[in-house]
Scaffold this motif. Sequence first.
Motif, PDB file in Angstrom:
ATOM      1  N   MET A  89       0.925  -1.095  -0.037  1.00 40.58           N
ATOM      2  CA  MET A  89      -0.219  -0.002  -0.168  1.00 40.58           C
ATOM      3  C   MET A  89       0.901   1.350   0.015  1.00 40.58           C
ATOM      4  SD  MET A  89      -2.681   1.391   2.915  1.00 40.58           S
ATOM      5  CE  MET A  89      -4.211   0.028   2.397  1.00 40.58           C
ATOM      6  N   VAL A  90       0.617   2.131  -1.054  1.00 45.03           N
ATOM      7  CA  VAL A  90       1.244   3.447  -1.125  1.00 45.03           C
ATOM      8  C   VAL A  90       0.550   4.529   0.050  1.00 45.03           C
ATOM      9  CG1 VAL A  90       2.235   5.292  -2.395  1.00 45.03           C
ATOM     10  CG2 VAL A  90       2.003   2.917  -3.238  1.00 45.03           C
ATOM     11  N   ARG A  91       1.191   5.120   0.991  1.00 47.77           N
ATOM     12  CA  ARG A  91       0.588   6.090   1.502  1.00 47.77           C
ATOM     13  C   ARG A  91       1.235   7.372   1.589  1.00 47.77           C
ATOM     14  NH1 ARG A  91       1.379   2.505   7.063  1.00 47.77           N
ATOM     15  NH2 ARG A  91       3.287   2.622   6.088  1.00 47.77           N
ATOM     16  N   GLY A  92       0.353   8.680   1.651  1.00 43.72           N
ATOM     17  CA  GLY A  92       1.244   9.827   1.702  1.00 43.72           C
ATOM     18  C   GLY A  92       0.395  11.054   1.875  1.00 43.72           C
ATOM     19  N   ASP A  93       0.816  12.103   1.986  1.00 42.21           N
ATOM     20  CA  ASP A  93      -0.133  13.337   2.437  1.00 42.21           C
ATOM     21  C   ASP A  93      -0.499  13.817   1.191  1.00 42.21           C
ATOM     22  OD1 ASP A  93       2.044  14.628   1.194  1.00 42.21           O
ATOM     23  OD2 ASP A  93       3.161  15.316   2.754  1.00 42.21           O
ATOM     24  N   SER A  94      -1.210  15.012   1.348  1.00 43.38           N
ATOM     25  CA  SER A  94      -1.957  15.512   0.230  1.00 43.38           C
ATOM     26  C   SER A  94      -1.407  15.856  -0.979  1.00 43.38           C
ATOM     27  CB  SER A  94      -2.374  16.997   0.755  1.00 43.38           C
ATOM     28  OG  SER A  94      -1.811  17.909   1.159  1.00 43.38           O
ATOM     29  N   ALA A  95       0.170  15.974  -0.962  1.00 48.69           N
ATOM     30  CA  ALA A  95       1.030  16.339  -2.054  1.00 48.69           C
ATOM     31  C   ALA A  95       0.757  15.111  -2.990  1.00 48.69           C
ATOM     32  CB  ALA A  95       2.396  16.509  -1.706  1.00 48.69           C
ATOM     33  N   TYR A  96       0.533  13.843  -2.561  1.00 50.74           N
ATOM     34  CA  TYR A  96       0.524  12.776  -3.450  1.00 50.74           C
ATOM     35  C   TYR A  96      -0.890  12.442  -3.914  1.00 50.74           C
ATOM     36  CZ  TYR A  96       5.223  12.377  -2.101  1.00 50.74           C
ATOM     37  OH  TYR A  96       6.688  12.533  -1.818  1.00 50.74           O
ATOM     38  N   GLY A  97      -1.948  13.205  -3.125  1.00 56.23           N
ATOM     39  CA  GLY A  97      -3.427  12.888  -3.645  1.00 56.23           C
ATOM     40  C   GLY A  97      -3.875  13.645  -4.827  1.00 56.23           C
ATOM     41  N   ASN A  98      -3.192  13.135  -5.916  1.00 54.72           N
ATOM     42  CA  ASN A  98      -3.899  13.617  -7.105  1.00 54.72           C
ATOM     43  C   ASN A  98      -4.061  12.257  -8.101  1.00 54.72           C
ATOM     44  OD1 ASN A  98      -1.243  12.877  -9.043  1.00 54.72           O
ATOM     45  ND2 ASN A  98      -0.277  14.167  -7.382  1.00 54.72           N
ATOM     46  N   SER A  99      -4.701  12.528  -9.162  1.00 53.90           N
ATOM     47  CA  SER A  99      -5.355  11.592 -10.172  1.00 53.90           C
ATOM     48  C   SER A  99      -4.251  10.534 -10.425  1.00 53.90           C
ATOM     49  CB  SER A  99      -6.146  12.219 -11.155  1.00 53.90           C
ATOM     50  OG  SER A  99      -6.382  11.236 -12.073  1.00 53.90           O
ATOM     51  N   ARG A 100      -3.170  11.242 -11.096  1.00 52.91           N
ATOM     52  CA  ARG A 100      -1.997  10.477 -11.601  1.00 52.91           C
ATOM     53  C   ARG A 100      -1.342   9.588 -10.628  1.00 52.91           C
ATOM     54  NH1 ARG A 100       2.587  13.764 -15.085  1.00 52.91           N
ATOM     55  NH2 ARG A 100       0.552  14.007 -16.275  1.00 52.91           N
ATOM     56  N   VAL A 101      -0.981   9.788  -9.563  1.00 55.10           N
ATOM     57  CA  VAL A 101      -0.550   8.987  -8.508  1.00 55.10           C
ATOM     58  C   VAL A 101      -1.483   7.891  -8.101  1.00 55.10           C
ATOM     59  CG1 VAL A 101       0.377   8.896  -6.168  1.00 55.10           C
ATOM     60  CG2 VAL A 101       0.846  10.716  -7.806  1.00 55.10           C
ATOM     61  N   VAL A 102      -2.883   8.395  -8.026  1.00 55.16           N
ATOM     62  CA  VAL A 102      -3.814   7.381  -7.254  1.00 55.16           C
ATOM     63  C   VAL A 102      -3.779   6.260  -8.553  1.00 55.16           C
ATOM     64  CG1 VAL A 102      -6.131   7.024  -6.741  1.00 55.16           C
ATOM     65  CG2 VAL A 102      -4.897   8.730  -5.945  1.00 55.16           C
ATOM     66  N   ARG A 103      -4.248   6.709  -9.624  1.00 55.75           N
ATOM     67  CA  ARG A 103      -4.279   5.567 -10.798  1.00 55.75           C
ATOM     68  C   ARG A 103      -2.923   4.635 -11.084  1.00 55.75           C
ATOM     69  NH1 ARG A 103      -4.431   7.455 -15.430  1.00 55.75           N
ATOM     70  NH2 ARG A 103      -3.793   9.685 -15.142  1.00 55.75           N
ATOM     71  N   ALA A 104      -1.712   4.945 -10.457  1.00 46.30           N
ATOM     72  CA  ALA A 104      -0.883   4.119 -10.641  1.00 46.30           C
ATOM     73  C   ALA A 104      -0.463   3.225  -9.660  1.00 46.30           C
ATOM     74  CB  ALA A 104       0.629   5.005 -10.616  1.00 46.30           C
ATOM     75  N   CYS A 105      -1.370   3.257  -8.576  1.00 49.43           N
ATOM     76  CA  CYS A 105      -1.501   2.525  -7.245  1.00 49.43           C
ATOM     77  C   CYS A 105      -2.557   1.371  -7.362  1.00 49.43           C
ATOM     78  CB  CYS A 105      -1.418   3.221  -5.926  1.00 49.43           C
ATOM     79  SG  CYS A 105      -0.066   4.644  -5.845  1.00 49.43           S
ATOM     80  N   ILE A 106      -1.901   0.366  -6.720  1.00 47.74           N
ATOM     81  CA  ILE A 106      -2.745  -0.939  -6.859  1.00 47.74           C
ATOM     82  C   ILE A 106      -3.651  -0.683  -5.214  1.00 47.74           C
ATOM     83  CG2 ILE A 106      -3.305  -3.391  -6.549  1.00 47.74           C
ATOM     84  CD1 ILE A 106      -0.756  -3.758  -8.073  1.00 47.74           C
ATOM     85  N   LYS A 107      -2.897  -0.466  -4.510  1.00 44.60           N
ATOM     86  CA  LYS A 107      -3.508  -0.177  -2.944  1.00 44.60           C
ATOM     87  C   LYS A 107      -3.078   1.228  -2.646  1.00 44.60           C
ATOM     88  CE  LYS A 107      -5.993  -3.785  -1.783  1.00 44.60           C
ATOM     89  NZ  LYS A 107      -7.317  -3.839  -1.750  1.00 44.60           N
ATOM     90  N   PHE A 108      -3.649   2.215  -2.065  1.00 44.97           N
ATOM     91  CA  PHE A 108      -3.372   3.659  -1.878  1.00 44.97           C
ATOM     92  C   PHE A 108      -4.188   3.980  -0.655  1.00 44.97           C
ATOM     93  CE2 PHE A 108      -6.948   3.878  -4.956  1.00 44.97           C
ATOM     94  CZ  PHE A 108      -7.721   4.791  -4.278  1.00 44.97           C
ATOM     95  N   SER A 109      -3.499   4.978   0.176  1.00 46.03           N
ATOM     96  CA  SER A 109      -4.218   5.885   1.109  1.00 46.03           C
ATOM     97  C   SER A 109      -3.420   7.175   0.976  1.00 46.03           C
ATOM     98  CB  SER A 109      -3.971   4.827   2.222  1.00 46.03           C
ATOM     99  OG  SER A 109      -4.698   5.610   3.417  1.00 46.03           O
ATOM    100  N   PHE A 110      -4.085   7.922   0.587  1.00 44.33           N
ATOM    101  CA  PHE A 110      -3.713   9.433   0.619  1.00 44.33           C
ATOM    102  C   PHE A 110      -4.597  10.417   1.341  1.00 44.33           C
ATOM    103  CE2 PHE A 110      -1.981   7.519  -3.328  1.00 44.33           C
ATOM    104  CZ  PHE A 110      -0.527   7.596  -2.839  1.00 44.33           C
TER     105      PHE A 110
END
Length: 251
Positions: free
Chosen positions: A1-22
């Motif tokens: 799972m990829v976790r991050g703050d709001s700097a990573y909470g964008n469409s491009r990063v989310v679509r690249a992740c299988i599991k995410f938490s932003f």
Amino acid sequence: MVRGDSAYGNSRVVRACIKFSFVLIKNRIVQRAIASIPDTAWTPVRYPGAVRDPDTDGWISDAEVAETSFTAFSSTAYPVSARLIVRRVKDARYRDALFPVWRYHPFFTNSTLPTTTADVVHRAHAVIETVFSDLIDGPLAHMPSGSFGASSAWVQCAAIAHNLLRAAGTVSGGRHAKARGITLRRKSSTLPRVSCGHNAHPHCTCRDTGRGSMRGFNYGATSLASAHPHPPDPHPTRRLGPSNDNRGNAG
């Protein structure tokens, strides 16, 4: 799972992740989603200062979590639907208010964990921020060179020093196990030094300072040195200076 703050909470990063938490920026769409959560959906969670209710065995806490379904990036060509989990914490500035004043911390995730567990897992990403802070307070306060190679070597040395310092604190136990790096550096600078020769065990070269809390840290450093002794000198007869026979012949 990829976790991050709001700097990573964008469409491009989310679509690249299988599991995410932003973390998501609290724009008007996110605020409307938070406002739609009913009061009955909030669940108290363990938080600093939380206590167990003796009747229900639940948490009496200043923090609660809830979730709602949410579609992010709806204005783009790639909207993403997942869970919007929100942690709300009572604002310490208004503890005497007639009604509680909450601060809301939303994050967007496709995790299948229960709400309270997903909140704990997401918050764990902030641990790295403490490491960054420790390094910035110490060796990364400035970079020594404009050369990429030199700066890269400096960063690697900084990471090694940080890991050794944290390991010494952990082995020492007590409050040193969770102390900040700047605290360990300040405390260790007043400690007796640990000396290790090629053919000797680590030993303290100064008398006891009388600071009981510091002896634990010194013990931790000594234990690390014992676990990783200095390798034997491959040239035991090598001399670093001029031999006695040649002294006084120069000039």
